[in-house]
Design an enzyme around this catalytic site. Structure first.
Site, PDB file in Angstrom:
ATOM      1  N   THR A1028       0.817  -1.225   0.000  1.00 35.43           N
ATOM      2  CA  THR A1028       0.000   0.000   0.000  1.00 35.43           C
ATOM      3  C   THR A1028       0.845   1.267   0.000  1.00 35.43           C
ATOM      4  OG1 THR A1028      -0.129  -0.128   2.422  1.00 35.43           O
ATOM      5  CG2 THR A1028      -1.898  -1.146   1.180  1.00 35.43           C
ATOM      6  N   CYS A1029       2.076   1.171   0.521  1.00 36.11           N
ATOM      7  CA  CYS A1029       2.916   2.373   0.533  1.00 36.11           C
ATOM      8  C   CYS A1029       3.382   2.753  -0.873  1.00 36.11           C
ATOM      9  CB  CYS A1029       4.129   2.164   1.434  1.00 36.11           C
ATOM     10  SG  CYS A1029       3.708   1.932   3.169  1.00 36.11           S
TER      11      CYS A1029
END
Length: 1061
Positions: A1028-1029
């Site tokens: 997700t980063c």
């Protein structure tokens, strides 16, 4: 100073009011002083500001400014309160009401000292004292209010260069004070009194040693005793706000408003640029004004006469022009002195009709200042610097050459200028030859110039510059004259303004703040700022204060600083720089950082005397011809600062301009057209992000460690313990029991999960706006939770954290909620999306005749937990029927009740938490729908935009797994697409710029696109993995479409947590 910001209504102009201080407030307690604060209110608009509290003082100093949005009929009310007793209902200390028709006159006039009055004539409260304020138009660039110092008697001045002028008094003089504290001086040798402080004999150019002849002038034969001036008139700095003696005081602007010494606010001036000056005072009758404007050739002066329909003041108002004196053979001839001198306070006898008659001692004729007619032809006194003999040969007061001589006779009210200047029908000003109109010629009427707003502001600016040697005492203000002065306070006013005319010519004076004479700043309907020259009717994009050949890009950032809050710099198609004001939604070519000092520096260093910018209009010839002797008397440094700007114009015929529908005349003639203000949401968001980045601390983290099962309560406890500056630090979230390292993705998932819990109607904080619509509104029955206000404070902080750190919340509110967050009023149209049936009913009520049809009253029944509660829309509303006459009031109150019913405290708590992180002024450029996108992002997902802004790693667009992936996405429902996006990025919302603006890891430069990574060395039994980063999904090389679809769906629906296989 308040941090409140109010929306700008249509048709309003922005005015900045500065509350400087108050003086001599009433003391109502024997043993303690009040804690005063002032409250500013725009009547009928809801704009209310309060200053900070000044502890234990009768002379509080606040120096606070507030921006008001004023309509045509809006009035300003300023009240002063004692914070110690305000809760007891007895803290009132006085009020001032400025009506709408006086606000325009006070704008730009500097600081004004206004008397405090009662709220109503029936009040028994003791009221005393004055409040000192200023009004300044903020619709154009300005340098703000100058510094001011308040003396012990309440007079306002700029910081003087020293106090050396307050030397010991000459022999035989004594300083005294009147009952109201005003200083006056007693001459025991001549048994006379005067307002002005006498000087020691021998001071060059300003000696006040009285000669025997002068003493005879100032001596009153009936004043054998040494008393204070009997009944001194009020200083012209005070504006009488009494209306019939008792009502809340309305400001009465008289002819002396623009001559008050309280407007003489200036910055300190270097001593090396000062020289002795001698006053040449000019006195006007009540109801008339004299103006001092600079001619383009020799600084000629024109006289302005107020129209006769304006109210006349009961005291004389005097103006004066200062002359820089040099040795010359042309001396001003002094007429014979008067033999009946007057004491300063009493110099104007009153006629039986109530008008004041001013007696000219030279001609021994009286003139009544009623309608401007019937004025006797009289020679000028030497105090004006003119005589009947030399009026035709002397150009103007600013070029008169004479030794420093003073006439001690009271100023005479009638002035005949050497050249009468009249306005023509088309607005241009023309002037006959000075020689053809002798001074004092009969006729009974005098011509006048039509002063434009720009001219008035320039004169005010000139007066502010001219008081270089002002000191702390009122009597020592300006260049002093040792004799008495007539007209009560007016006489002292004339000498206080003795150095006004030279101000514009003094290069060392404080630079002017307003536009040159005749110019006005205007705005098109599309938000483009331009400048309009009133005498010629020509419009231009170019700021007339800046030379045309000067490029502002040459100024360094160190010299002018960063752009103000809410401004953005852009370039036109041709590369010219312009500036966007998102606060007021306007565009302009002028750099808003160019203050008065920088403009003065530009003009002094780069502009020759004949090439100042005048917006493309040639400087007209002077209205008054200059003689060689007069021209020689003007020193080089006395060139006016705006010498090329037209002030008096000859009669000319303006060439016809092509009429453009959406732009004024002359604006399309230039090479560059100023772009219109566009509703550029991306640009607004970029400007908001820039402002927020400057508020973020450079070190430290906002660390949160929560569990997924108790995310709501644990987040609440952690966030409510933090300070606002701690929440602005870099956000780092960690879920208990997981190894995920937060570079932005974990924080996005935390906000996604928290918003779903926090906004869940089952918790009772919010409710759906209607059954078939899933937008949220505050639940009026949230009070069942005793800590509900604390929870709303937490919700506001969470909204602020999301916006500050660039994340989106999963949830949407009603449109009225966002309008309330922007401090905008709610209208009937806002109710349509929330309750269409109610909207139709209220609309029908407004459009139809309801007489005999509706039997409602100004009350509403509300079902609260099964109990019917009657709420009155106004006091006693249950007994007030709704009629055809009051139905609009009923609809307005009902709409406000519908959205604010029982939620006032909840919303204020939420707004408080939100504004702790996002100052409300940063949201001014946005409307309610744009704010919705800023907070919640875009809920709908465009697959084509998603595909076009996807980065591929170890694969191509033709790779089989990539083609299958997009087929699966297209087969998903909207909910599944949102869940897939949340699985990969941590948020189910799309940024308002689309997928090309997906935010990646914290601190990354620029956006991070959605990425598909094909991992060839991973077994096909594994599920897809999300980062997700980095907005990245790792796809194993699945052999079939169905396997990829099943594995991807399973990962989206069933996986939870970080570093969990």
């Amino acid at each position: 100073m308040n941090k409140l910001d109010y929306p700008r209504r249509n048709g309003t102009h922005k005015v900045r009011i500065t509350i400087l201080c108050a003086r001599n407030l009433a003391r109502k307690d024997l043993f303690r002083l009040p804690d005063p604060f002032a409250k500013v209110q725009v009547d009928g608009t809801g704009q209310v500001y309060s200053t900070e509290i000044s502890k234990s003082s009768l002379d509080p100093k606040w120096n606070a400014h507030y921006d008001l949005f004023l309509g045509i009929g809006d009035a300003i009310t300023i009240t002063v309160w004692n914070q110690r007793k305000i809760h007891k209902g007895s803290g009132f200390l006085g009020c001032v009401r400025i009506p709408a028709f006086n606000i325009q006159s006070l704008k730009g006039a500097g600081f004004q000292r206004l008397d405090l009055g009662k709220l109503s004539p029936d009040d028994d409260e003791l009221v005393r004292g004055q409040i000192i304020i200023s009004l300044l138009s903020k619709d154009g660039p300005s340098s703000g209010n100058p510094l001011a110092i308040v003396g012990p008697s309440g007079d306002v001045r700029g910081p003087s260069e020293d106090d050396s002028s307050e030397d010991s008094l000459p022999e035989g003089w004594e300083e005294r004070r009147t009952d109201n504290g005003r200083v006056y001086y007693v001459n025991h040798a001549t048994k006379s009194t005067q307002w002005d402080r006498p000087r020691q004999p021998g001071v060059v150019g300003s000696s006040h040693a009285t000669s025997p002849q002068q003493r005879h002038n100032t001596h009153n034969g009936n004043s054998g005793d040494r008393q204070a001036p009997a009944g001194p008139t009020r200083s012209t700095t005070c504006t009488n706000l009494m209306n019939n003696g008792h009502r809340s005081r309305d400001l009465s602007v008289t002819a002396s408003d623009e001559r008050r010494h309280s407007t003489e606010i200036l910055s300190s001036v270097g001593k090396e640029n000062t020289s002795p000056t001698t006053p040449v005072s000019a006195t006007t009758t009540p109801g008339k004004k004299t103006s001092s404007s600079n001619s383009s050739s020799a600084g000629g002066r024109t006289l302005e006469q107020r129209p006769t329909n304006e109210p006349a003041t009961p005291t004389s108002s005097t103006t004066s022009a200062s002359v820089r004196l040099h040795s010359n053979d042309n001396h001003v001839k002094t007429p014979k002195h008067q033999t009946n001198g007057h004491a300063p306070p009493e110099s104007t006898p009153t006629s039986p009709t109530g008008q004041q008659n001013y007696v000219n001692g030279n001609a021994q004729n009286g003139s009544t200042s009623g309608n401007g007619s019937g004025q006797a032809a009289q020679p000028q006194s030497a105090s004006n610097g003119w005589t009947q003999e030399d009026a035709a040969t002397t150009t103007s007061p600013s070029t008169t050459t004479s030794p420093p001589r003073h006439s001690q006779s009271p100023p005479t009210p009638n002035i005949s200028p050497p050249a009468s200047v009249t306005p023509s029908a088309n607005g241009n000003v023309h002037s006959p030859n000075a020689n053809s109109t002798p001074a004092g010629s009969g006729g009974g009427s005098r011509s006048y110039t039509a002063a434009t707003p720009g001219q008035r502001s320039q004169r005010r600016s000139s007066r502010q510059q001219g008081e270089e040697s002002s000191t702390r005492r009122r009597s020592s203000r300006g260049t002093r004259n040792g004799g008495t002065s007539g007209g009560g306070g007016g006489g002292g006013s004339g000498q206080r303004y003795a150095s006004a005319a030279i101000a514009a010519a003094n290069q060392a004076a404080r630079p002017f703040l307003d536009l040159p004479p005749g110019y006005e700043m205007r705005t098109t309907q599309q938000g483009q700022v331009y400048f309009y020259h009133i005498p010629t009717g020509v419009s231009t994009w170019h700021d007339p204060r800046i030379p045309r050949d000067f490029d502002t890009q040459h100024l360094t950032l160190d010299a002018i600083g960063p752009l103000p809050s809410g401004w953005e710099q852009r370039k036109t198609a041709s590369g010219r720089v312009y500036f966007v004001d998102h606060n007021n939604r306007t565009t302009q070519f002028t750099d808003p950082r160019l203050s008065g000092s920088i403009l003065q520096m530009i003009r002094r260093g780069t502009v020759p005397p004949t090439s100042a910018a005048n917006a493309g209009t040639p400087a007209p010839p002077s209205a008054t011809p200059a003689t060689p002797s007069a021209a020689a008397a003007v020193p080089p440094q006395a060139t006016p600062a705006s010498n090329a700007t037209p002030t008096t114009l000859t009669t000319t015929t303006n060439p016809p301009h092509r009429i453009v529908p959406d732009l004024p005349q002359g604006l399309l003639e230039g090479a560059d057209l100023l772009p219109k203000y566009r509703r550029d949401l991306v640009g607004k968001l970029r400007a908001l992000r820039t402002e927020l980045q400057t508020m973020q601390p450079q070190s430290g983290h906002c660390r949160l460690e929560v569990s997924r099962n108790e995310i709501f309560e644990e987040s609440y406890r952690l966030i409510m313990k933090m300070r606002a500056k701690d929440m602005r630090k870099r956000l780092m979230v960690k879920f208990k029991g997981e190894e995920g390292l937060d570079y932005g993705g974990v924080a996005r998932e935390w906000l996604h999960l928290l918003s779903r819990e926090m906004l869940n109607p089952q918790y009772g904080l919010f409710q759906y706006s209607r059954d078939d619509h899933y937008t949220l509104q505050i639940n009026p029955d949230s009070g069942v939770n005793p800590d509900h206000l604390s929870y709303f404070h937490f919700v506001g902080r969470t909204l602020g954290i999301a916006v500050f750190h660039g994340h989106c919340l999963d949830g949407g509110f009603t449109t009225p909620f966002y309008k309330q967050l922007l401090n905008k009023p709610i209208t009937l149209g806002d109710i349509e999306g929330v309750d269409p049936d109610l909207h139709r009913s209220l609309t029908w009520m407004l459009e139809s005749n309801i007489s005999g049809i509706i039997e409602s009253t100004f009350s509403v029944e509300n079902n609260s937990f099964g109990a019917l509660v009657v709420h009155e829309l106004k006091p006693g509303g249950a007994s007030i029927p709704v009629t055809e006459e009051n139905k609009r009031e009923y609809v307005k109150l009902y709409v406000n009740y519908r959205f604010m019913r029982g939620i006032e405290q909840q919303f204020l708590a939420l707004q408080k938490g939100f504004c702790e992180l996002i100052p409300s002024h940063l949201l001014r450029p946005f409307d309610e729908r744009e704010l919705e996108l800023v907070i919640g992002g875009i809920s709908s997902i465009d697959v084509n935009d998603w595909r076009n802004n996807t980065r591929l790693k170890h694969c191509t667009n033709e790779t089989t797994q990539v083609l299958w992936f997009w087929q699966v996405v297209e087969s998903y429902s909207s909910e599944m697409r949102a869940r897939l996006l949340q699985f990969v990025t941590g948020s189910s919302r799309v940024p308002l710029q689309g997928f090309r603006a997906l935010q990646g890891s914290t601190g990354a430069v620029g956006p991070r696109l959605f990425t598909i990574h094909l991992t060839a060395d991973v077994p096909t039994q594994n599920l897809p993995k999300a980062h997700t980063c980095f907005n990245r999904i790792d796809l194993p090389p699945y052999e079939t479409y169905q396997l990829l679809c099943d594995k991807l769906t399973q990962a989206v629906e069933e996986t939870c947590g970080f570093a969990v296989e």
